[in-house]
Structures are given as structure tokens and as C-alpha cells.
Design a protein around this motif. Sequence first.
Motif, PDB file in Angstrom:
ATOM      1  N   THR A   1       0.824  -1.210   0.000  1.00  0.00           N
ATOM      2  CA  THR A   1       0.000   0.000   0.000  1.00  0.00           C
ATOM      3  C   THR A   1       0.862   1.266   0.000  1.00  0.00           C
ATOM      4  OG1 THR A   1      -1.688   1.192   1.203  1.00  0.00           O
ATOM      5  CG2 THR A   1      -0.304  -0.237   2.498  1.00  0.00           C
ATOM      6  N   MET A   2       2.053   1.165   0.605  1.00  0.00           N
ATOM      7  CA  MET A   2       2.935   2.333   0.686  1.00  0.00           C
ATOM      8  C   MET A   2       3.497   2.698  -0.686  1.00  0.00           C
ATOM      9  SD  MET A   2       2.903   3.478   3.594  1.00  0.00           S
ATOM     10  CE  MET A   2       1.257   2.897   3.780  1.00  0.00           C
ATOM     11  N   THR A   3       3.803   1.695  -1.488  1.00  0.00           N
ATOM     12  CA  THR A   3       4.336   1.963  -2.829  1.00  0.00           C
ATOM     13  C   THR A   3       3.293   2.712  -3.638  1.00  0.00           C
ATOM     14  OG1 THR A   3       5.506  -0.114  -2.633  1.00  0.00           O
ATOM     15  CG2 THR A   3       5.444   0.863  -4.818  1.00  0.00           C
ATOM     16  N   PHE A   4       2.060   2.260  -3.525  1.00  0.00           N
ATOM     17  CA  PHE A   4       0.986   2.943  -4.237  1.00  0.00           C
ATOM     18  C   PHE A   4       0.866   4.387  -3.735  1.00  0.00           C
ATOM     19  CE2 PHE A   4      -3.522   4.175  -4.544  1.00  0.00           C
ATOM     20  CZ  PHE A   4      -3.659   4.128  -5.922  1.00  0.00           C
ATOM     21  N   ALA A   5       0.960   4.551  -2.429  1.00  0.00           N
ATOM     22  CA  ALA A   5       0.821   5.893  -1.830  1.00  0.00           C
ATOM     23  C   ALA A   5       1.859   6.863  -2.378  1.00  0.00           C
ATOM     24  CB  ALA A   5       0.938   5.795  -0.305  1.00  0.00           C
ATOM     25  N   ILE A   6       3.058   6.375  -2.577  1.00  0.00           N
ATOM     26  CA  ILE A   6       4.140   7.240  -3.051  1.00  0.00           C
ATOM     27  C   ILE A   6       3.829   7.805  -4.434  1.00  0.00           C
ATOM     28  CG2 ILE A   6       6.591   7.202  -3.794  1.00  0.00           C
ATOM     29  CD1 ILE A   6       6.077   7.260  -0.734  1.00  0.00           C
TER      30      ILE A   6
ATOM     31  N   PHE B   1       0.565   7.898  -5.650  1.00  0.00           N
ATOM     32  CA  PHE B   1      -0.767   8.498  -5.634  1.00  0.00           C
ATOM     33  C   PHE B   1      -0.791   9.872  -4.945  1.00  0.00           C
ATOM     34  CE2 PHE B   1      -5.000   9.005  -3.660  1.00  0.00           C
ATOM     35  CZ  PHE B   1      -5.781   8.978  -4.805  1.00  0.00           C
ATOM     36  N   ILE B   2      -0.116   9.979  -3.815  1.00  0.00           N
ATOM     37  CA  ILE B   2      -0.217  11.214  -3.021  1.00  0.00           C
ATOM     38  C   ILE B   2       0.302  12.445  -3.792  1.00  0.00           C
ATOM     39  CG2 ILE B   2       0.556  12.389  -0.900  1.00  0.00           C
ATOM     40  CD1 ILE B   2       0.241   9.704   0.552  1.00  0.00           C
TER      41      ILE B   2
ATOM     42  N   MET C   1      -2.256  13.366  -6.422  1.00  0.00           N
ATOM     43  CA  MET C   1      -3.463  13.936  -5.806  1.00  0.00           C
ATOM     44  C   MET C   1      -3.186  15.342  -5.280  1.00  0.00           C
ATOM     45  SD  MET C   1      -6.337  12.586  -5.672  1.00  0.00           S
ATOM     46  CE  MET C   1      -7.905  13.206  -5.123  1.00  0.00           C
TER      47      MET C   1
ATOM     48  N   THR D   1       9.389   2.620   1.140  1.00  0.00           N
ATOM     49  CA  THR D   1       8.348   3.644   1.104  1.00  0.00           C
ATOM     50  C   THR D   1       7.545   3.647   2.406  1.00  0.00           C
ATOM     51  OG1 THR D   1       7.027   2.026  -0.080  1.00  0.00           O
ATOM     52  CG2 THR D   1       8.079   3.737  -1.402  1.00  0.00           C
TER      53      THR D   1
ATOM     54  N   ILE E   1       6.404   7.208   5.027  1.00  0.00           N
ATOM     55  CA  ILE E   1       5.144   7.636   5.658  1.00  0.00           C
ATOM     56  C   ILE E   1       5.190   7.374   7.149  1.00  0.00           C
ATOM     57  CG2 ILE E   1       2.653   7.173   5.732  1.00  0.00           C
ATOM     58  CD1 ILE E   1       2.842   6.785   2.679  1.00  0.00           C
TER      59      ILE E   1
ATOM     60  N   TRP F   1      -3.182   5.684   5.666  1.00  0.00           N
ATOM     61  CA  TRP F   1      -2.827   6.910   4.948  1.00  0.00           C
ATOM     62  C   TRP F   1      -3.926   7.481   4.056  1.00  0.00           C
ATOM     63  CZ3 TRP F   1      -2.940   7.047  -0.313  1.00  0.00           C
ATOM     64  CH2 TRP F   1      -2.917   5.825  -0.976  1.00  0.00           C
TER      65      TRP F   1
ATOM     66  N   ILE G   1      -5.707  11.903   2.848  1.00  0.00           N
ATOM     67  CA  ILE G   1      -6.071  12.594   1.603  1.00  0.00           C
ATOM     68  C   ILE G   1      -7.182  13.622   1.900  1.00  0.00           C
ATOM     69  CG2 ILE G   1      -6.958  12.295  -0.768  1.00  0.00           C
ATOM     70  CD1 ILE G   1      -4.243  11.073  -0.480  1.00  0.00           C
TER      71      ILE G   1
END
Lengths: 513, 540
Positions: free
Chosen positions: A370-375, A377-378, A381, B284, B288, B311, B315
Motif C-alpha cells: 500500500t505504501m508503494t501505491f501511496a508514493i 498516488f499522493i 493527488m 516507502t 510515511i 494513509w 487525503i
Amino acid sequence: MKSLIPKKIFSGNVNKALLVLNVIMAFVYIGWWFLPGHIGNPSLYAVLFIGEIYHLFMAITFWMTIWPNNKRIRKAPIQPETFYPSVDVYITVAGEPLDIIRQTINAAKNIDYKAKKIYVLNDNLVIKDDNWKDVERLAKELKVNCITRTVAGGAKAGNINHALTKTKGEIVVIFDADMKPYPEFLKRTLPYFVDRKVGFVQTPQYYTNHATNEVSQGSWEQQSLFFGPIMQGKDRWNAAFICGTNVAIRRTALVEVGGMCEDNIAEDFLTSLSIHQNGWKSHYIRDVLSEGLAPEDMLSYYKQQLRWARGSLEVLFGSNPLFKKGLSWGQKMQYLSSGLFYLNGIVVLIDITMPIVFLFFGLEPVSTTTMTFAIFFIPFMFLNLYTLYIASGKDVTFKAISFSQSSWALQLTALFSVLMNQKMTFVVTPKQAQEGNFLFLAYPHLAYIFIAVLATIVGIYNYGLNSSVSTNVAWILFNILLFIPFINASYKWNKLFDTFLPKKLPLASQDNT
Amino acid sequence: MNFIFIKNISIAHILFVLGISAIIALSTFSLFFQSIRLDESQSIWLSVKSFFEILNLTAQDVHVPLYGVILHYWMQLFGADIFVARSLSFLFYVATIPALYILARETANKQVAYVTTLFFALSPFILWYSFEARTYSLLTLMATLSHLFFMRMIRSNAENGKAGFFLSLVVGLYTHYFFLLVVFMQAVYVAVLYIQRLLHDLKETSGSKLQQITRLAALQTNTPEKKISLFRYAKHAFVHHKKLILSYAIAVASAFVLFAPWLIYVVSLGSASNTQPLVPAPSTFNLIQTFVLFMFGFQNQEIQSILVSLWPVSIILLFIVFTKRRKLAFKNIEYFALATFLPVALVFLVSYIKPVFLSRYLIFLAPTMFLLLSWTLLSFSKKIRYTALIGYTAISLSLLTIQITSAQTTVKEDYRGVGAYLSSQTDPSDIIGVSAPFTVYPIEYSYTGNSRIDTIPQWNRFKEGQRIPAFSQTELEKQVENYQKQYDELYVVLSYDQGYEDDIRTYLDSRFQLTSTKSFSNGIIVRSYKMNYNPKISIK
């Protein structure tokens, strides 16, 4: 209270560098989706991927819309003394209260321009409203013309087309019965018609009652985004379209396309398309030149949005702008994005369903941490929201975004009705708050919350509270937080307190006041 | 604390006082009862040495010496005890609170200042390092002061804050190498201001404004008006910020001049002593996690991964930040955003070349992060604002309690428990073998018995410049053979696996009888082996 009225609808200038950065970041993000290693469940991945492509396309067309294009930004032309076209002011009436019509007529009479004739286009007879004669009497009392249709057909577009056959003005100005024009309306719009290629000039719709309640507020905030950066951007691409009211149209341009389009519920949208196809130019000016009323209850808001959604989707499926001759590339993209906007409902449904599918069945569309996606996506966005914020002149509200995202259910209804070819009649947006319980309009959202809670329980029971479960629960929470302003506006929640609390309690007495 | 005595005491004030009181109560508990940790034992070990020895050992340890020197004199005054050492860090933490309050008040308003300090004071992460005998609370204080004086310089066009800024730079540079990132961010911000001015000037390319600028630039640069070029514009923009740019440059240059002797000294020593644990390359997740740690502190692995995986909720914060909300002034927000997020990204990227990504090294980002967070939350409408503030405060307090009381807290190192256990189990006929070697410090500090303490692999840390040797199976065998000749029992303490813990365990298990095993928090294990069945010494 004119001091409260903004002279212009807010919008801001977005730096080109920021837009380029947006595009780069968007492609970095979407590039991540193309990596085959991230495919979880292939079917779910495909569905989600299509949704992401839709988001990307809509984002790109939005950036294109707001791209600073200095060629189209110029000062309003000065009207030469020799240019003095005759103007027909149409006030379309279809069941509105008399006092509102009276105010609009009076405001139209005060428009600072001599060569104008005011016509009340009375459709009350054909919609079987008992007060159709009252409208005629009112017109007579206020010494304006009244054209009453006796043969129904074509709804508002039919009413206007009927009037076109009875009047001769070079310029036709259309106001809904609840839109009171300001005296300078024609002084500000007519100079554009000096250019003989200009087909129409659209102005914003400003709602004086926007602070009345949650619905009118949300509705106005959505409108200000549309009449701010979006319409101004479309104007840069010569793709601003007629919004049904507060518009001045050259008769020649309108007659050339056969009058207002009667085949589509969004007659204004399709008419604009036809006018542009014929090579006419359009202008949008962001000066507030009239004021009207926003829907004050959720049902009216729903009907208004449903009509717009239905109309735009009909255009998308029936008269796809991509295949229309005579439109420039920029115009095609602008019309296409306006039509595609209402497909957002299906994409939102996909997005909000995925976490539930995972929690119930353990199916993951995407296989990654999920963290890889966040990097990826955030930042995407972050830039998206920042750009929207700047483009709106720092005026976009959370409520506007919430109303827009929460309209998925009505957008799906519109999509279904188009695909099933169901008939939908034109209904004028009520000008006064409708009494009643409209919570049913938020039933899909409440159902979502119920199912989501259930899914969360099932997910935790099946897989424990691990990071995958908590990320999906977080997405659900995100969706629910986005829906809250919409749900809040759909029902007078303080009534619940009135029901369950003794009336003497201060809370109840406060509500009653 | 004048705000307590104002006439109209609001809920916010009461919450503030309650929050602070709760922190003090919980923290005192923490201060008294936590076990000494590896890093702390190193600090104490170092600080009892002479001034020059401290400089020498710190330089070899790739650190800067200020904290060690201050701790040295602090312990000379009040005693060489872990409680005394921790109280110094606590003082820096206490000093940061008013500094942060002033920074937030000058940047936004009193309300933001209250909430920022409350968040900061409540942060389980901040509190952890406020009671750790290490340099991190001093680093946080210096970063906060540096932001404060830098902002004063920016806002007054270098009329105010110069002396404070210069001092904060010097002290900051001698506090931690990562303070360089603060200096770098400030340089970036000055450059941003300069570029903004340049773009602003260039944008005014028509009408009287352009003429005004060209005339002004011409006057300032003694150039004929017609010859104004891009270079001249650049010069004009420089002239606009001249005082600020020069003051900043002079302060930084002077601070580096004072810092240079240390750098020269470090370089002259040659290689470092290699006494630090291995730092893995970050993922990653760590990126966070850093901010989650700042807010919610050290929890067990499960809670931490759940917190990090939440996380998507953040958003919504972006939605709030980038939508119209109640007007709440926030001067120079770009600086605070840069100062909070850019260093993390830089350290993350650099860590792919040389891993240096440790959340505690980034603690100096926490004050500005809390400032941004409180400003964002206070921008909400009234109902949401209070719900968010109360909710966040309640969650922080709960997690702080868990962090202090739970044995599963990831950073807890129960060397005190190990020391007590070994003290009760061993006598001079036994030997204690510690691996990794640098964990000898907290064990030595906590151990009150009479056995010899050795490290595996063997490391003579008393010899100047002696690095920890690499692990070798042959050396291990030789070392254990020697133990066999002298001792009855070997107590092996295993923690901070450096990649050879399994080798040690496997070798000993295969050769000797395992007589006992005991686990302590976070993977610290004590195993005892029978070395000899014929006791050589009959002291028992």
C-alpha cells in the motif's frame, strides 16, 4: 444587498509550469498502473484501470481547459455608436410563482438599452397550470408582451422556438423566470456582437439565496466552480456553451441551426454545439449580470442535476462531439469532457466498491504494498487538488467536491435511463424549497455506509486487523467523509432531536427558533 | 503561562492545561521507570570521559560533540546517573515548547500556537526523545529556534533576528549533522523568494510598471535604461532582497567558519570507528511511517503498520487544505511546507546511496509538521474542528500511554532487566559474551555482578581508534576455546543482530549444553551454555 454580490465569479491564473508538472506527475502515476507486476485479480484490475484512465483523461482535459491561452483573453470590445441592434428579451415561464415573474419582468424593464422588447414566454397553459391567465394579466399590467403557447412540445426549447417565429429582434436574450437581470446586462454583452462571427455571449448564473441552507450552498459552490475556471477555460477554446439562461444569442445563428434543439433534455448544450459547428464564435464573460435562485431542497437539486446529467449523456451517446464536423480539436475535447463528466458516477461506484469487495471476498485488484501505491498516488493527488484550488481562485469548497462526488447515484440513474432509452420530461427547478423528507435521495450513500460497516466487520473477522484491511477501511472512511455533506444536506437532522428529545430542552427550543 | 489566567477560560484552555498535566504525569512515570537503552549508555559512557576524549570519540563516531560536552558538565554538576542524563533532554524539550509557541503565534495566531504546542508536547515520539539521554531534543530545540529567527529575518527584511539566527546555526551545526538540512531548506527558501521576485519583475512586461522597474534597475546598476537585460533584471531582484540575502549569507558563512575546525578535525582523524548499528535502506513504508511516528509515537509492529496503512484518510486533509475554509492567517506557509517535507524526501533518496534514514534523525521536522497540522485542523468548521482536536488529543494520549506501558513498544530495550537477570545468575567463574559488541554499554551500565563482560566478536574499545572487528567463525571458535579454559558457564546476550547472531547461536548450540534461555523486550535474548564440567575456581 448588492454589495454582497461578487462582481465577477472567482477564478485564478494557473501557471503553465504547474500544469506541465501535473501532466508529468499524472503520467508517472498512470505509468505505475501499466506495470504488469501490480495486477492482482485481473478482472478487478481491468475495471479499476479503466477508471484510472477516465480520471487521467478528465484531469488532462481540465488542465487543457484552464491552460492560460492569452489569445482569447482580451478586454471587452467597445460598442460603436452605430451598432445598435434590436433585442428581444425572453422570459421563459413554466409554472413559477407570479411574484418571482413580476420581479424578473421589472428587472428586465430596467435593462439599460432602448431598442429592446420584453416578451414573457408563457408556457403555463401547455403545462396545464391554472394561473396561465394571471401571467398574461401580469404582462399586461407591467406593459410587456406575452406569448402564450397553445400547442405543447419541446419544453423550454419549444417555447423559445415558438417565440422566435413571433419576434424579429436581431439579438435574443433568454432569462429564466427567476433570473433577474441587472441594468447593465446588454451594455456588457452586446459589444461582443460587433464581431459578426459571434453567435452568443453567455454570462454566469448567480444565486442570491446561496446561503439559505446546505443544499443551496452546495449547489452554488458547484456552480461557482463551473462558472469560474471551467467556463472561462472553455471560453479560451471558443467552446463556452449556452447554459439556458442569462445568455444573448444572435438570431441568425440560432435560426441557422433550427432554433433551440428540442430533441434533447439539455437543449442549450446541444444548440451550442450546433452553433459552434456552423463556425460561430462564442464568448463567456464572468461578470455577474443577473441573479437568481438556487434549489433549496435536495429533491429540486436532484432533479436539476439529473436533467443536466441525462442531457449531457444523451449528447455523448447520440451526438458525440468527437465525430461532429466543423468543430476544432479543442472544441471537440471540451464538449467531450463536458459529456464525459457525467460518467463519473460509474467510476466513483467502481472506486467505492473495491474496498468492500476486498473485505468481503479477499479479492485484491492491485498487488503491491500500500505504501508503494501511496508514493505514486499522493503527489498526483496533491498537485491535482492544488491546481484546482488555484484555478478556482482559492474558492473551491469541500462541499462542492462532496456534492460532485456524491452525485454518483443520480449520474448512474441518468446513464441507465439513457441506455434504456427511458423518457424523461423537462421539469423546471422549483424556486421555493419543497417540503418533505428527501433522505431517500441519500439512501444509496446510507446503504453504502451500512454495507461498508458490514464489510469491515467481515474483513476483520476473516483476516484480522492487518495493514491490507486497515488500508481498505481507510478508503471506506475516506469515501464516507466525502459523502457526509451530501447526506447532511438531504435531511433536516435536527428533526431527529426534536423527535427524541423532550421539547422543553434548550436544544429543541433553539431548533424551533 | 498567562493564558491560564485570562478572564474567559474556554474549553480549549482547559483542554490545554489538562493535556499538559497529563503529559507531565505520564512522562514522569516514563522518566523514572524506563530501562537504559543502548544509545543512552553510549552517551553516558562517553560523557564521563575528559573533554578532549569526548571530542575524539565523538568525531570517530560520526557525530558532533555539543551534546556530549554539555552532558559531561551536566553530569559533573548533578551526578553520572541515567536520571540526571535524561533530565537534561527534558530541559531542552521544555525549552522547545515556548519557542514553538512563539514561532506559531508569530506565524499564525494564538489559537494555532496553543494547539501546535499541545500537539508537540503530547507527541509520544517527541516525549520519547525528551527522556532519552541523546542529542535529539536539543536538535529539535535548535531547529525550532532557527525557524523562529529565520522567519523574523524574512519578515523584517533582515532587520530583526540576525543574532539569534546566527547563534542557532552555530549551536545547531554542533548538535547534529542533520541540522545541515535546516540550513539547506532555508537557503532554498531564500532562493525561492529571489526567484519569485525575479518572475514578478519579468511578468510586469508592459506599461508603466515595466518602465518603473527598468528605470529603477538602471538607476541601481548605473546602466543606460535601454540596455536592461535579463541579467539586469536578475540584479534588480537581488537588489530588492539584498539585505536579506546578504544577512543570511553572512550568518551562514560565519556559522560555517566556526564549524570548520570541527570538520577539519574529523577529516584529520581519518576513518570512523564503526561503532554504529547497521542502518538498512529505507522503504516507502518508512517514508510515511516517519510522520506517523511523529504523531503517534512508537507502538508495536501491528499498531504501527495499521497506523501507517491508514494513509488514505490523510487525503481528506489535502482536500481541506486545498478548499475554501475559514480564513486563518499563516505567513510563509511555503517555507514550513518545504522545511517539513523536502528533507524527508532528500534523506530518503540519499539513503539509496548511503542509508541514513532514521526517524530520530528527522525529529527536527516535527515542530513544523505540528504547526502545519494544527493550522489545517483549525481551518475546519467549528464542529469538525473541535471533534478533530479532541479526537486527535485523545488518540495521542492513549497511544502515549500504550507506548510507555507496553513491553511491545518497538524501541524499548530492557537492558536493565538483562543486567538484573545476569547479576542474579552469574559469578566470577562465569563469563558474559555480548553481541553485537556495541550493546556492551547498556549491559555494563546495568550489570552489578562480578563476572567479566566480553564482546563477540572481541572488541577492545579502550584502545583509541579501535574499530569493531568483522565477525569470523574461526575467531569465534578461538574465543570460546579460551572461555572453556577459564570459565564454567557462558552467558550470551544477543541483541541488535548484525548478521551473525544465528552463526553464534548455531555454533554454541552444537557444541555446548544450553542450560537456560531468557527473552527480554524486542528480541533481546540471554542464553547460557555449560563451558566446563570441572569447575576450576571454587569461589562459588
